[in-house]
Every structure is written in structure tokens, then in C-alpha cells.
Design a protein around this motif. Structure first.
Motif, mmCIF file in Angstrom:
data_model
loop_
_atom_site.group_PDB
_atom_site.id
_atom_site.type_symbol
_atom_site.label_atom_id
_atom_site.label_comp_id
_atom_site.label_asym_id
_atom_site.label_seq_id
_atom_site.Cartn_x
_atom_site.Cartn_y
_atom_site.Cartn_z
ATOM 1 N N GLN A 189 0.824 -1.204 0.000
ATOM 2 C CA GLN A 189 0.000 0.000 0.000
ATOM 3 C C GLN A 189 0.866 1.266 0.000
ATOM 4 O OE1 GLN A 189 -2.191 0.713 3.590
ATOM 5 N NE2 GLN A 189 -3.750 1.956 2.599
ATOM 6 N N ARG A 190 2.020 1.194 0.688
ATOM 7 C CA ARG A 190 2.947 2.324 0.735
ATOM 8 C C ARG A 190 3.848 2.368 -0.508
ATOM 9 N NH1 ARG A 190 0.041 3.395 4.347
ATOM 10 N NH2 ARG A 190 0.481 3.691 6.562
ATOM 11 N N GLU A 191 3.632 1.432 -1.436
ATOM 12 C CA GLU A 191 4.468 1.298 -2.633
ATOM 13 C C GLU A 191 5.918 0.986 -2.264
ATOM 14 O OE1 GLU A 191 3.940 4.747 -5.073
ATOM 15 O OE2 GLU A 191 1.878 4.219 -5.597
ATOM 16 N N LEU A 192 6.059 0.140 -1.242
ATOM 17 C CA LEU A 192 7.349 -0.358 -0.786
ATOM 18 C C LEU A 192 7.407 -1.851 -1.084
ATOM 19 C CD1 LEU A 192 7.435 1.459 2.674
ATOM 20 C CD2 LEU A 192 8.757 2.068 0.642
ATOM 21 N N PRO A 193 8.600 -2.447 -1.200
ATOM 22 C CA PRO A 193 8.693 -3.877 -1.518
ATOM 23 C C PRO A 193 8.128 -4.758 -0.403
ATOM 24 C CG PRO A 193 10.851 -2.983 -0.991
ATOM 25 C CD PRO A 193 9.928 -1.819 -1.107
ATOM 26 N N ALA A 194 7.203 -5.633 -0.772
ATOM 27 C CA ALA A 194 6.610 -6.536 0.220
ATOM 28 C C ALA A 194 7.653 -7.470 0.813
ATOM 29 C CB ALA A 194 5.485 -7.347 -0.424
ATOM 30 N N ALA A 195 8.725 -7.759 0.056
ATOM 31 C CA ALA A 195 9.778 -8.644 0.549
ATOM 32 C C ALA A 195 10.472 -8.068 1.779
ATOM 33 C CB ALA A 195 10.805 -8.901 -0.557
ATOM 34 N N ALA A 196 10.358 -6.755 1.978
ATOM 35 C CA ALA A 196 10.982 -6.129 3.150
ATOM 36 C C ALA A 196 10.304 -6.568 4.448
ATOM 37 C CB ALA A 196 10.922 -4.614 3.034
ATOM 38 N N SER A 197 9.134 -7.208 4.354
ATOM 39 C CA SER A 197 8.453 -7.668 5.572
ATOM 40 C C SER A 197 9.292 -8.685 6.326
ATOM 41 C CB SER A 197 7.081 -8.253 5.217
ATOM 42 O OG SER A 197 7.219 -9.352 4.344
ATOM 43 N N GLY A 198 10.047 -9.503 5.598
ATOM 44 C CA GLY A 198 10.891 -10.498 6.255
ATOM 45 C C GLY A 198 11.933 -9.867 7.156
ATOM 46 N N PRO A 199 12.808 -8.995 6.623
ATOM 47 C CA PRO A 199 13.776 -8.317 7.492
ATOM 48 C C PRO A 199 13.135 -7.493 8.610
ATOM 49 C CG PRO A 199 14.408 -8.090 5.194
ATOM 50 C CD PRO A 199 13.044 -8.718 5.205
ATOM 51 N N LEU A 200 12.007 -6.860 8.324
ATOM 52 C CA LEU A 200 11.346 -6.065 9.353
ATOM 53 C C LEU A 200 10.861 -6.937 10.516
ATOM 54 C CD1 LEU A 200 9.243 -3.556 7.210
ATOM 55 C CD2 LEU A 200 11.219 -3.010 8.643
ATOM 56 N N LEU A 201 10.283 -8.098 10.193
ATOM 57 C CA LEU A 201 9.812 -8.992 11.256
ATOM 58 C C LEU A 201 10.979 -9.651 11.988
ATOM 59 C CD1 LEU A 201 6.707 -10.613 9.520
ATOM 60 C CD2 LEU A 201 6.733 -8.934 11.370
ATOM 61 N N THR A 202 12.076 -9.881 11.274
ATOM 62 C CA THR A 202 13.277 -10.384 11.937
ATOM 63 C C THR A 202 13.791 -9.353 12.938
ATOM 64 O OG1 THR A 202 13.905 -11.729 10.033
ATOM 65 C CG2 THR A 202 15.648 -11.174 11.597
ATOM 66 N N GLY A 203 13.791 -8.080 12.520
ATOM 67 C CA GLY A 203 14.183 -7.018 13.437
ATOM 68 C C GLY A 203 13.264 -6.941 14.641
ATOM 69 N N PHE A 204 11.962 -7.116 14.405
ATOM 70 C CA PHE A 204 10.987 -7.142 15.501
ATOM 71 C C PHE A 204 11.340 -8.257 16.495
ATOM 72 C CE2 PHE A 204 7.161 -8.771 17.468
ATOM 73 C CZ PHE A 204 6.452 -7.643 17.837
ATOM 74 N N ALA A 205 11.656 -9.449 15.966
ATOM 75 C CA ALA A 205 11.983 -10.584 16.829
ATOM 76 C C ALA A 205 13.278 -10.340 17.600
ATOM 77 C CB ALA A 205 12.100 -11.852 15.993
#
Length: 400
Positions: free
Chosen positions: A235-251
Motif C-alpha cells: 500500500q505504501r508502494e514499498l517492496p513486500a519482501a521487506a516484511s521479512g527483514p522487518l519482522l526479523t528485526g521485531f523478533a
């Protein structure tokens, strides 16, 4: 209070047992998806199996946890782990079995070991001095988070490079190793207080409902953040693949936050900590829905991960204080079930909301619901649970 008390032989072995016993649970959801894809090419089948596993785990946890009130912990936990290992092996050996058969095996694998996390958490109280219990529970929570963070990569790698059955053999082996390690730990046998009737025990357990509600609220929010993140990025026109690194950072932030929280005794009660940091997590999640840039989103998710860790540990400390020792395993199992229910309901609601509205609104609606659940838990604490426990132990509830 520090982590030095956890450096002894028994606590190191307990830590290894916690990690080995947790690994099958953390691997299971994604492993079911890969298994179904390889066996039938149907992702929906994997979702059904994962749901059967999770629901059975949530239902089985309080019932199996209740058995520990007057039974040897080591035997009960080991039987549950070995039964799970058998069913995980069955799923690996018979990946093409009819759906009804695989659903039964998945549910049996989930239910068999459902009391293990709560029982192992209760056992640590006998392994460390009381002053170090905060550190021990913080370490246990961070250890669980580390296992959950590593499991998706392990499952994906094994299923991609070898076979989708490999994660199930791995889960079975890990559960078996954990079962064997248990017998090198000191025995713990539940000793229910004599003269306290079943209704009194039930009242003790239900008096802790604000803690269970906090657990459900925390996982309700977490599920929406995890499941909505790829859509939010698009929705933000950002790469959906970035969700992986972001959730890893969250963890990773959750692991760090848990370890920092366990370093000392902080001002205020665990109940207050869980409330304050759950509200902070809600605020961070709501901010994530409004941040338009990737860097800002990463910052608020890192903050949410740290806040979430404090919530998870503080709720364990709250329950430890609210219930007598013989009900710790049961209480932890109820809390575990509440977390599973919260996550499951949120997963379903998130799917509906993403079809009905956009990811930003989905996260904001979930944040609002979590805020209301948190407010409910605050109102539920107008009567201190410690007084309720004291009433039971003094016999005022034995008339029930």
C-alpha cells in the motif's frame, strides 16, 4: 539479580530442554504449509493442518496442565513430548494420507505437548533462588523468541533443499531429545493444598482472568501486525519482501528487550509493567500504520518488539505471584491457551478486514480493539488477585 544464577548445570540443561521442546511448536505452522504444497500442491490444505494443530494445542493446554497438580512433572511432560514425536513422524511418513487422517495427526501432535511450555516454566522456580526468578523468566521468554525467530528459516531451508518431510523428522527428533533431557532435571510433583475444593481452585484460576486477557490482547495485536505487514508495504508502494527483514528485526528487538528487562528489578509491579508496555505496543502498532517510509516503519517495529517482550515477561511474573505454586502449571497453560486463541481470532479477523478495507485501517482497528481489551484487564484488577488467593488459602472459599 542477574543471569549468573542461570549458569549452573541444571539451569543450562533446563534452557536446552526449553529450546528443544519449543522448536517443534515453532516449526509446525510453516512446516504444514510446505508439506501440503509438496504433497498435493494445495496451500489451503496446509492452512487447515496448521489450524488443527493450533486449535488442539489451545484446547489441550488447560486440560493437560490440570493433570500436573498432583502428578510428577517429568513423566507427564515426557509422555506428551514423545506422543508429539510419534505424530510428527506419522505426518512425515504419510504425507499423502487423506486429509481427515492428517488433520487428526496434526491435532494430536498439537494437543499432546500442549502442557509442556507451562510445565517447564513452572519448573524453573525450583532451579533458581526466588530473587533471580525475574531473570529466569526473562531468559526463558527471550529463548522462546529466539527459537520462533530461527524456525521459519530452518523450515524453509530444509523444505527447499531437501524435502518438506525433513522439518517433521526434525521436530520429532527435537521433542524426543527434550523428553530425554527431562530426566536429568530434578523432579517436581504438584502437591495441591488439601481441603480446597474444586470450585475453590476454579475460582483461584478464574480470578487471574485479567492476566489471561492481557495475553490474548498482546497476541491479537501481534498476529495482525505480522499478517498485515506485506499488504501495508505494498500500500505504501514499498517492496513486500521487506516484511521479512522487518519482522526479523521485531523478533531480535523482542529478544534484546526481554534480556534487558531481566537484568534488574524495575520500579512498580509486573501488572503495571504489562499494562503500560501493552499500551506502548498499541501506540507503536498504530504508528506503524501511519508511517509512510521504510526507515520509520523499521524504528516503530523495533520499539514494538521491545515493548512486546516486557508484556510477555511481566504477565508471567504476574501469574507467578497471583497463583499458589501447585497451580502455576495450570495457570501458565491457561495463559498459553489464551494467547493461542487471541492469535487465532486475530488471524481470522485480519483476513476479513483486509478484504473489507485497507491494511492501514486493519491495523488501526486492531490497535483500537487491543486498547479496549487492555482497558478491560485494568478494570478487572480493581480487586487484587493476591487477596483472592489469600482468601482461598485461608479457607474462606472452601464452603463452595
Amino acid at each position: 539479580m542477574s543471569y549468573r544464577a542461570l549458569a549452573g548445570k541444571q539451569t543450562v540443561l533446563w534452557s536446552f530442554t526449553v529450546a528443544a521442546g519449543r522448536l517443534p511448536v515453532a516449526m509446525a505452522p510453516l512446516a504444514f504449509v510446505f508439506l501440503a504444497k509438496e504433497a498435493s500442491g494445495d496451500f489451503a490444505r496446509g492452512a487447515v493442518l496448521a489450524a488443527a494443530y493450533t486449535v488442539a494445542e489451545a484446547v489441550g493446554a488447560p486440560f493437560l496442565g490440570a493433570r500436573l497438580r498432583n502428578r510428577p512433572y517429568r513423566r507427564e511432560i515426557a509422555v506428551g513430548l514423545l506422543a508429539s514425536a510419534v505424530f510428527f513422524t506419522g505426518l512425515a511418513v504419510l504425507p499423502d494420507a487423506p486429509l481427515s487422517v492428517t488433520v487428526i495427526m496434526a491435532a494430536a501432535a498439537g494437543a499432546s505437548g500442549a502442557a509442556v511450555p507451562g510445565a517447564l516454566r513452572a519448573m524453573v522456580a525450583d532451579l533458581v533462588p526466588a530473587k533471580d526468578l525475574n531473570s529466569a523468566l526473562s531468559w526463558e521468554s527471550s529463548l522462546n523468541m529466539a527459537v520462533w525467530a530461527a524456525s521459519p528459516a530452518l523450515v524453509a531451508s530444509a523444505a527447499t533443499w531437501w524435502s518438506a518431510t525433513v522439518p517433521f523428522y526434525t521436530a520429532a527428533a527435537s521433542a524426543t531429545v527434550a523428553a530425554g533431557c527431562l530426566f536429568a532435571l530434578p523432579e517436581k510433583t504438584g502437591r495441591p493444598e488439601t481441603g480446597v475444593r474444586l470450585k475453590a481452585v476454579a475460582r483461584q484460576l478464574t480470578a487471574a482472568w485479567p492476566i489471561y486477557l492481557t495475553s490474548a490482547a498482546a497476541m491479537y495485536l501481534l498476529a495482525t501486525v505480522e499478517l498485515s505487514l506485506p499488504a501495508l508495504l505494498e500500500q505504501r508502494e514499498l517492496p513486500a519482501a521487506a516484511s521479512g527483514p522487518l519482522l526479523t528485526g521485531f523478533a531480535l528487538a523482542s529478544i534484546a528487550g526481554g534480556l534487558v528487562y531481566g537484568l534488574r528489578t524495575w520500579p512498580g509491579s509486573p501488572e503495571r509493567h504489562s499494562t503500560i508496555f501493552l499500551l506502548a505496543t498499541v501506540a507503536a502498532a498504530a504508528s506503524a500504520a501511519a508511517v509512510p517510509v521504510l526507515g520509520g516503519l523499521a524504528v516503530v517495529l523495533l520499539a514494538a518488539g521491545m515493548f512486546q517482550a516486557v508484556v510477555l515477561i511481566a504477565r508471567n511474573l504476574s501469574l507467578q505471584r497471583a497463583l499458589p505454586a501447585d497451580l502455576h502449571a495450570v495457570g501458565y497453560s491457561l495463559q498459553y491457551a489464551g494467547s493461542g486463541v487471541g492469535y487465532g481470532i486475530s488471524a481470522g479477523a485480519t483476513g476479513v478486514l483486509l478484504n473489507w478495507t485497507n491494511p492501514t485501517a486493519t491495523i488501526l482497528i486492531t490497535a483500537g480493539i487491543t486498547f479496549l481489551l487492555t482497558a478491560g484487564s485494568i478494570l478487572g484488577r480493581h480487586r487484587p488477585m493476591a487477596q483472592e488467593t489469600e482468601r482461598v488459602s485461608n479457607g474462606s472459599l472452601r464452603r463452595l
